[in-house]
Scaffold this motif. Structure first.
Motif, PDB file in Angstrom:
ATOM      1  N   ASP A   1      -3.589   6.279   5.566  1.00  0.00           N
ATOM      2  CA  ASP A   1      -3.254   5.234   6.483  1.00  0.00           C
ATOM      3  C   ASP A   1      -3.551   4.649   4.944  1.00  0.00           C
ATOM      4  O   ASP A   1      -3.878   5.325   4.152  1.00  0.00           O
ATOM      5  CB  ASP A   1      -4.621   5.132   6.621  1.00  0.00           C
ATOM      6  N   GLU A   2      -2.967   3.019   5.139  1.00  0.00           N
ATOM      7  CA  GLU A   2      -3.368   2.165   3.420  1.00  0.00           C
ATOM      8  C   GLU A   2      -3.070   3.318   2.290  1.00  0.00           C
ATOM      9  O   GLU A   2      -3.360   3.420   1.539  1.00  0.00           O
ATOM     10  CB  GLU A   2      -4.930   2.119   3.537  1.00  0.00           C
TER      11      GLU A   2
ATOM     12  N   GLN B   1      -0.415   1.942   0.493  1.00  0.00           N
ATOM     13  CA  GLN B   1       0.008   1.277  -1.258  1.00  0.00           C
ATOM     14  C   GLN B   1      -1.223   1.477  -1.778  1.00  0.00           C
ATOM     15  O   GLN B   1      -1.167   0.581  -3.087  1.00  0.00           O
ATOM     16  CB  GLN B   1       0.012   0.245  -0.857  1.00  0.00           C
ATOM     17  N   ASP B   2      -2.477   1.896  -2.047  1.00  0.00           N
ATOM     18  CA  ASP B   2      -3.393   2.264  -2.820  1.00  0.00           C
ATOM     19  C   ASP B   2      -3.892   3.476  -2.876  1.00  0.00           C
ATOM     20  O   ASP B   2      -5.096   3.900  -3.438  1.00  0.00           O
ATOM     21  CB  ASP B   2      -4.852   1.583  -1.663  1.00  0.00           C
ATOM     22  N   THR B   3      -3.089   4.451  -2.618  1.00  0.00           N
ATOM     23  CA  THR B   3      -2.979   6.288  -3.437  1.00  0.00           C
ATOM     24  C   THR B   3      -2.918   5.843  -4.777  1.00  0.00           C
ATOM     25  O   THR B   3      -2.255   5.221  -5.163  1.00  0.00           O
ATOM     26  CB  THR B   3      -2.327   6.673  -2.416  1.00  0.00           C
TER      27      THR B   3
ATOM     28  N   GLY C   1       1.108   1.559   5.636  1.00  0.00           N
ATOM     29  CA  GLY C   1       1.044   1.342   4.436  1.00  0.00           C
ATOM     30  C   GLY C   1       1.955  -0.469   4.639  1.00  0.00           C
ATOM     31  O   GLY C   1       2.587  -0.951   5.244  1.00  0.00           O
ATOM     32  N   ASP C   2       1.546  -1.268   3.295  1.00  0.00           N
ATOM     33  CA  ASP C   2       2.331  -2.642   2.785  1.00  0.00           C
ATOM     34  C   ASP C   2       2.494  -2.601   1.635  1.00  0.00           C
ATOM     35  O   ASP C   2       0.506  -3.377   0.729  1.00  0.00           O
ATOM     36  CB  ASP C   2       1.739  -4.010   3.507  1.00  0.00           C
TER      37      ASP C   2
ATOM     38  N   GLN D   1       0.200  -6.008   0.084  1.00  0.00           N
ATOM     39  CA  GLN D   1      -0.612  -6.090   0.215  1.00  0.00           C
ATOM     40  C   GLN D   1      -1.461  -5.186  -1.305  1.00  0.00           C
ATOM     41  O   GLN D   1      -2.660  -4.147  -0.609  1.00  0.00           O
ATOM     42  CB  GLN D   1      -1.879  -5.791   1.706  1.00  0.00           C
ATOM     43  N   SER D   2      -0.607  -4.235  -1.599  1.00  0.00           N
ATOM     44  CA  SER D   2      -1.377  -3.378  -3.288  1.00  0.00           C
ATOM     45  C   SER D   2      -1.964  -4.345  -3.844  1.00  0.00           C
ATOM     46  O   SER D   2      -1.128  -5.098  -4.592  1.00  0.00           O
ATOM     47  CB  SER D   2       0.167  -2.357  -3.453  1.00  0.00           C
TER      48      SER D   2
ATOM     49  N   LYS E   1     -10.045  -8.031   2.473  1.00  0.00           N
ATOM     50  CA  LYS E   1      -7.876  -7.227   2.489  1.00  0.00           C
ATOM     51  C   LYS E   1      -9.156  -6.787   4.231  1.00  0.00           C
ATOM     52  O   LYS E   1      -9.816  -6.513   3.639  1.00  0.00           O
ATOM     53  CB  LYS E   1      -8.028  -6.400   1.653  1.00  0.00           C
ATOM     54  N   GLY E   2      -7.978  -6.683   5.272  1.00  0.00           N
ATOM     55  CA  GLY E   2      -8.492  -6.732   6.282  1.00  0.00           C
ATOM     56  C   GLY E   2      -9.693  -7.180   7.142  1.00  0.00           C
ATOM     57  O   GLY E   2      -9.746  -6.824   8.463  1.00  0.00           O
TER      58      GLY E   2
END
Length: 505
Positions: A101-102, A104-106, A128-129, A132-133, A442-443
């Protein structure tokens, strides 16, 4: 190794390596260590030589204790899977389906670990999106999602475009903004809530008017039946929050603060307030001791403790001790010269105050004369920290300037800041209007959102302009807009107060 143990070890190493003299914080060291490990760079290569030395010593201590930290789990885990095929095959067989999940933040290390865990036929699902990174500054790699096919071939892409949070009016603005980012995965949020109030973009003369207007809007809508918890005010930087806090307090509107360090917990703010206390009443021991050698002026801990002991023996304040000829006769000529220079400065700036000079101007001049700003910036490890420290000092002086303009005395100002500092405790747990940074929002979602400071240099931040990372700032604004469920208002100012002066934007 747990976080508390890590911090304790780093704190010991800072003392051992002399970092305490420049007020080096364990969090700063751990942040640099984490960045280096996740970028798979040697700790000895950290730009700051002292932090690099502490980081290497920290890693040696971990090895000696046969311990690892969280970043080591990623590094060593990826290495074991990459270098030992039998281990890799075991875990690939154990976990045949993987979801992230999420995504784009990896970061790049996490992607490498994922590649070792997931073999053919690539039973992996990521959610992910890329729009939204917003965490590139801490190592997130938006390329992981934009170039997913390079890592895992021929994926099936399912676009989740139906939006159940925001009105059509809000989503149209968000879509029209984010389409300007080049290289993004094409998608468009589709509203399930038709219509809605149009998004407003409001120009204000200055940040005082901006805050007062937003508060008047909140009060008006509260009379129409909205509760305070419906409202959120979003900021790009922590320092912008101060003016809004002042106006909310004046209007007796409760608020909670999320994702922002307490203003009065910041070292530079406590230092400047201590100087203001000395300016107002040098006989107060605690603020005087705090600033006596800040920045360093040749009056070290030994001299401070000698002055403290002398004052106790003579039943007098430390200030009285510093101007006591008998005490000065007990110290070295070098220390005596440093003390006389300092006490002379204090007496001079207090004379300026008596002569009618504005307290904000006096304080600003004094800080410049002692090279306080230059000393403060020399301690910073990143441009972001430098910006934050500068803003903390300028906001404190601006608050003092405004208080004096309103007819308050120095004592009134200090009493109010002491009261405000008490009120800031546990602000996240309180109810009321939410003050929140864009990154922390965010979120989350709120019925009514005010997004302030849409000015070149603030949003987009001046660092993004210099470093060519405007796309991430655009994504940050996109995240802010899509927090609004029903109403979105964005504001910008012609001028913002800085160090008591209007700064044109």
């Amino acid at each position: 190794m747990a976080g508390g143990d890590q911090t304790g070890m780093i704190r010991q190493l800072i003392v051992r390596k002399g970092g305490r003299k420049i007020n080096l914080k364990p969090g700063e060291v751990l942040s640099e260590i984490s960045k280096s490990k996740n970028a798979e760079l040697p700790l000895s290569g950290i730009d700051d030589d002292l932090i690099a030395e502490i980081a290497v010593a920290y890693q040696n201590e971990l090895r000696a204790q046969n311990a690892v930290d969280f970043d080591d789990l990623l590094l060593l885990g990826e290495r074991v899977l990459r270098e030992h095929p039998e281990v890799r095959e075991y875990w690939q067989e154990r976990f045949q389906y993987v979801t992230v999940d999420e995504f784009q933040d990896t970061n790049s290390l996490q992607m490498k670990l994922l590649q070792q865990l997931v073999g053919e036929p690539y039973n992996i699902c990521v959610v992910g999106d890329d729009d939204q990174s917003i965490y590139g500054w801490r190592g997130a790699q938006v390329a992981n999602i934009l170039e997913f096919e390079r890592f895992f071939p021929n994926p099936k892409i399912i676009r989740l475009e139906d939006n159940y949070r925001s009105t059509q009016a809000v989503l149209e603005v968000a879509n029209s903004l984010i389409r300007h980012n080049v290289g993004r995965r094409e998608k468009k949020l589709r509203p399930t809530i038709p219509g809605g109030d149009l998004v407003r973009l409001v120009s204000m003369p200055g940040d005082q008017e901006e805050a007062e207007w937003i508060v008047s809007e909140i009060l008006m809508q509260r009379e129409e039946g909205r509760v305070l918890e419906d409202f959120a005010i979003l900021f790009r930087t922590n320092v912008q929050i101060r003016k809004m806090e002042e106006v909310l307090r004046e209007a007796k509107i409760p608020y909670r603060m999320v994702g922002a360090q307490s203003f009065y917990d910041r070292k530079e703010v406590r230092d400047v307030l201590s100087y203001i206390q000395v300016l107002n009443q040098p006989e107060l021991d605690i603020p005087l001791l705090r600033v006596l050698n800040t920045p360093p002026r040749g009056i070290g801990n030994t001299s401070s403790m000698a002055a403290l002991d002398w004052s106790r023996d003579k039943d007098q304040s430390i200030w009285e001790t510093l101007i006591d000829s008998d005490f000065l006769a007990q110290v070295s000529s070098k220390v005596m010269k440093s003390i006389l220079t300092f006490t002379g400065q204090v007496e001079e700036v207090r004379r300026r105050l008596v002569d009618g000079m504005h307290a904000g101007v006096v304080m600003d001049q004094w800080l410049r004369e002692m090279d306080f700003h230059e000393w403060l910036i020399r301690q910073c490890k990143t441009d972001k920290e430098k910006d934050s420290r500068r803003e903390g000092v300028s906001t404190t002086i601006a608050s003092l300037t405004e208080a004096i303009k309103k007819g308050k005395s120095l004592s009134d100002f200090l009493d109010q800041t002491a009261l405000d500092a008490e009120k800031e405790d546990d602000l996240e747990k309180k109810s009321g209007v939410t003050l929140i940074t864009l990154h922390a929002a965010k979120g989350l979602e709120y019925p009514v959102v005010y997004l302030v400071g849409l000015e070149e240099g603030i949003l987009p931040h001046k660092r993004s302009i210099e470093e060519g990372t405007r796309d991430e700032e655009r994504r940050l604004l996109y995240v802010g807009i899509t927090r609004a469920q029903e109403k979105m208002v964005m504001t910008y100012c012609a001028t913002r107060v800085k160090v008591g002066q209007g700064r044109s934007l």
